[in-house]
Design an enzyme around this catalytic site. Structure first.
Site, PDB file in Angstrom:
ATOM      1  N   LYS A  26      57.330  84.952  -3.858  1.00  0.00           N
ATOM      2  CA  LYS A  26      57.436  86.174  -3.054  1.00  0.00           C
ATOM      3  C   LYS A  26      57.992  85.758  -1.701  1.00  0.00           C
ATOM      4  O   LYS A  26      57.274  85.685  -0.700  1.00  0.00           O
ATOM      5  CB  LYS A  26      56.026  86.761  -2.896  1.00  0.00           C
ATOM      6  CG  LYS A  26      55.946  88.271  -2.944  1.00  0.00           C
ATOM      7  CD  LYS A  26      54.576  88.753  -2.495  1.00  0.00           C
ATOM      8  CE  LYS A  26      53.574  88.937  -3.591  1.00  0.00           C
ATOM      9  NZ  LYS A  26      52.257  89.396  -3.077  1.00  0.00           N
ATOM     10  N   ARG A  67      42.854  88.851 -14.318  1.00  0.00           N
ATOM     11  CA  ARG A  67      43.558  87.591 -14.604  1.00  0.00           C
ATOM     12  C   ARG A  67      43.994  87.507 -16.064  1.00  0.00           C
ATOM     13  O   ARG A  67      44.969  86.834 -16.401  1.00  0.00           O
ATOM     14  CB  ARG A  67      42.641  86.389 -14.306  1.00  0.00           C
ATOM     15  CG  ARG A  67      42.351  86.174 -12.815  1.00  0.00           C
ATOM     16  CD  ARG A  67      41.725  84.799 -12.623  1.00  0.00           C
ATOM     17  NE  ARG A  67      41.014  84.676 -11.353  1.00  0.00           N
ATOM     18  CZ  ARG A  67      41.582  84.342 -10.199  1.00  0.00           C
ATOM     19  NH1 ARG A  67      42.865  84.098 -10.151  1.00  0.00           N
ATOM     20  NH2 ARG A  67      40.864  84.258  -9.104  1.00  0.00           N
ATOM     21  N   ASP A 119      50.384  79.614  -9.293  1.00  0.00           N
ATOM     22  CA  ASP A 119      50.708  80.939  -9.828  1.00  0.00           C
ATOM     23  C   ASP A 119      51.807  81.609  -9.003  1.00  0.00           C
ATOM     24  O   ASP A 119      52.786  82.094  -9.537  1.00  0.00           O
ATOM     25  CB  ASP A 119      49.451  81.834  -9.927  1.00  0.00           C
ATOM     26  CG  ASP A 119      48.670  81.968  -8.618  1.00  0.00           C
ATOM     27  OD1 ASP A 119      49.012  81.314  -7.611  1.00  0.00           O
ATOM     28  OD2 ASP A 119      47.691  82.742  -8.611  1.00  0.00           O
ATOM     29  N   ASP A 128      53.390  82.624  -1.765  1.00  0.00           N
ATOM     30  CA  ASP A 128      53.412  83.861  -0.986  1.00  0.00           C
ATOM     31  C   ASP A 128      53.720  83.494   0.472  1.00  0.00           C
ATOM     32  O   ASP A 128      54.880  83.317   0.832  1.00  0.00           O
ATOM     33  CB  ASP A 128      52.035  84.522  -1.179  1.00  0.00           C
ATOM     34  CG  ASP A 128      51.902  85.891  -0.563  1.00  0.00           C
ATOM     35  OD1 ASP A 128      52.889  86.648  -0.565  1.00  0.00           O
ATOM     36  OD2 ASP A 128      50.806  86.225  -0.087  1.00  0.00           O
ATOM     37  N   GLY A 147      53.161  80.646   1.660  1.00  0.00           N
ATOM     38  CA  GLY A 147      53.570  79.249   1.586  1.00  0.00           C
ATOM     39  C   GLY A 147      52.505  78.300   2.112  1.00  0.00           C
ATOM     40  O   GLY A 147      52.614  77.081   1.961  1.00  0.00           O
ATOM     41  N   GLY A 194      44.165  80.647 -10.125  1.00  0.00           N
ATOM     42  CA  GLY A 194      45.329  81.483 -10.423  1.00  0.00           C
ATOM     43  C   GLY A 194      46.327  80.934 -11.424  1.00  0.00           C
ATOM     44  O   GLY A 194      46.940  81.683 -12.166  1.00  0.00           O
TER      45      GLY A 194
HETATM   46  P1  IMP Z   1      50.016  81.523  -0.066  1.00  0.00           P
HETATM   47  O1  IMP Z   1      49.171  80.405   0.439  1.00  0.00           O
HETATM   48  O2  IMP Z   1      50.059  82.679   0.890  1.00  0.00           O
HETATM   49  O3  IMP Z   1      51.393  81.099  -0.501  1.00  0.00           O
HETATM   50  O4  IMP Z   1      49.262  82.174  -1.262  1.00  0.00           O
HETATM   51  C1  IMP Z   1      49.154  81.610  -2.470  1.00  0.00           C
HETATM   52  C2  IMP Z   1      47.969  82.207  -3.179  1.00  0.00           C
HETATM   53  O5  IMP Z   1      47.706  83.575  -2.823  1.00  0.00           O
HETATM   54  C3  IMP Z   1      48.249  82.212  -4.653  1.00  0.00           C
HETATM   55  O6  IMP Z   1      47.760  81.041  -5.244  1.00  0.00           O
HETATM   56  C4  IMP Z   1      47.540  83.440  -5.154  1.00  0.00           C
HETATM   57  O7  IMP Z   1      46.251  83.090  -5.616  1.00  0.00           O
HETATM   58  C5  IMP Z   1      47.410  84.344  -3.966  1.00  0.00           C
HETATM   59  N1  IMP Z   1      48.358  85.479  -4.040  1.00  0.00           N
HETATM   60  C6  IMP Z   1      49.453  85.687  -3.290  1.00  0.00           C
HETATM   61  N2  IMP Z   1      50.105  86.820  -3.626  1.00  0.00           N
HETATM   62  C7  IMP Z   1      49.386  87.358  -4.638  1.00  0.00           C
HETATM   63  C8  IMP Z   1      49.546  88.550  -5.443  1.00  0.00           C
HETATM   64  O8  IMP Z   1      50.501  89.334  -5.332  1.00  0.00           O
HETATM   65  N3  IMP Z   1      48.589  88.754  -6.385  1.00  0.00           N
HETATM   66  C9  IMP Z   1      47.533  87.914  -6.578  1.00  0.00           C
HETATM   67  N4  IMP Z   1      47.356  86.795  -5.864  1.00  0.00           N
HETATM   68  C10 IMP Z   1      48.270  86.518  -4.904  1.00  0.00           C
HETATM   69 MG    MG Z   2      44.442  84.664  -6.411  1.00  0.00          MG
END
Ligand code: IMP
Ligand code: MG
Length: 185
Positions: free
Chosen positions: A130, A164, A99, A102, A104, A43
């Site tokens: 986010k 992407r 990237d 979300d 975390g 990402g």
């Molecule tokens: P986390 O572990 O939930 O914080 O997610 C992080 C990963 O989820 C990021 O590296 C992204 O690859 C993916 N991700 C989270 N939200 C989105 C989105 O809105 N679009 C695309 N990928 C996302």
């Molecule tokens: Mg992704």
């Protein structure tokens, strides 16, 4: 009906301007230090390539790949390294470049793994934040943009491995059944 993406929520120009600002900030913060910038694949690939070129220091680069935890993210779920760093980070200043933060979970887990290797410092830089979706607390040192709870694609972010290469950030629309956790990194 296949998902479609609409107008940019962050334009190409806005990304360009913001990356230059973050690059300047990192240049100031890490002057005279031994900085290793780590790109989290896939990402962060586009953001990373632009960001490192906005940093005016002789940094070292490295990459890692993390596994997706699939749908229904829960704080108990593990994020695993698919490919590890090639550099030894002990005693060095490291910035993880992501990237989007979300839930975390990804960043939290990577911070745990890499802190154990005794870097001199370990910071996080994310293009997008986010915050509404957070399920574990994490601190992010550099954030490009805070965005609402929408699924976004482009600038390295995918929906089922597509989009992407979109040169701006767009919200997926008419994708009623998009599961926000159903994406591979
Ligand atoms: P986390 O572990 O939930 O914080 O997610 C992080 C990963 O989820 C990021 O590296 C992204 O690859 C993916 N991700 C989270 N939200 C989105 C989105 O809105 N679009 C695309 N990928 C996302
Ligand atoms: Mg992704």
């Amino acid at each position: 009906m296949p998902p479609v993406f609409g107008r940019p929520i962050v334009t190409q120009k806005q990304v360009e301007v913001r990356i230059k600002e973050i690059g300047r900030q990192i240049t100031t913060d890490y002057a005279e230090r031994d900085l290793l910038m780590v790109g989290i694949l896939k990402g962060a690939c586009i953001f990373y390539a632009d960001l490192v070129r906005a940093v005016r220091l002789p940094i070292a680069v490295d990459f890692l790949t993390v596994s997706s935890y699939g749908s229904n993210a829960k704080s108990s779920q593990k994020v695993t390294l698919l490919t590890d760093l090639t550099e030894d980070i002990a005693g060095r200043d490291v910035i993880l470049v992501e990237d989007i933060v979300d839930s975390g979970l990804t960043i939290k887990h990577l911070q745990e793994i890499f802190s154990a290797r005794n870097p001199k410092s370990l910071a996080v830089c994310a293009l997008l934040n986010k915050a509404e979706r957070r399920i574990v607390e994490v601190s992010i040192d550099y954030v490009g943009f805070d965005i609402p709870n929408k699924f976004v694609v482009g600038y390295g972010l995918d929906y089922q491995q597509r989009y992407r290469n979109l040169p701006y950030l767009a919200v997926l629309e008419e994708a009623g059944d998009v599961d926000q956790d159903l994406h591979a990194r």
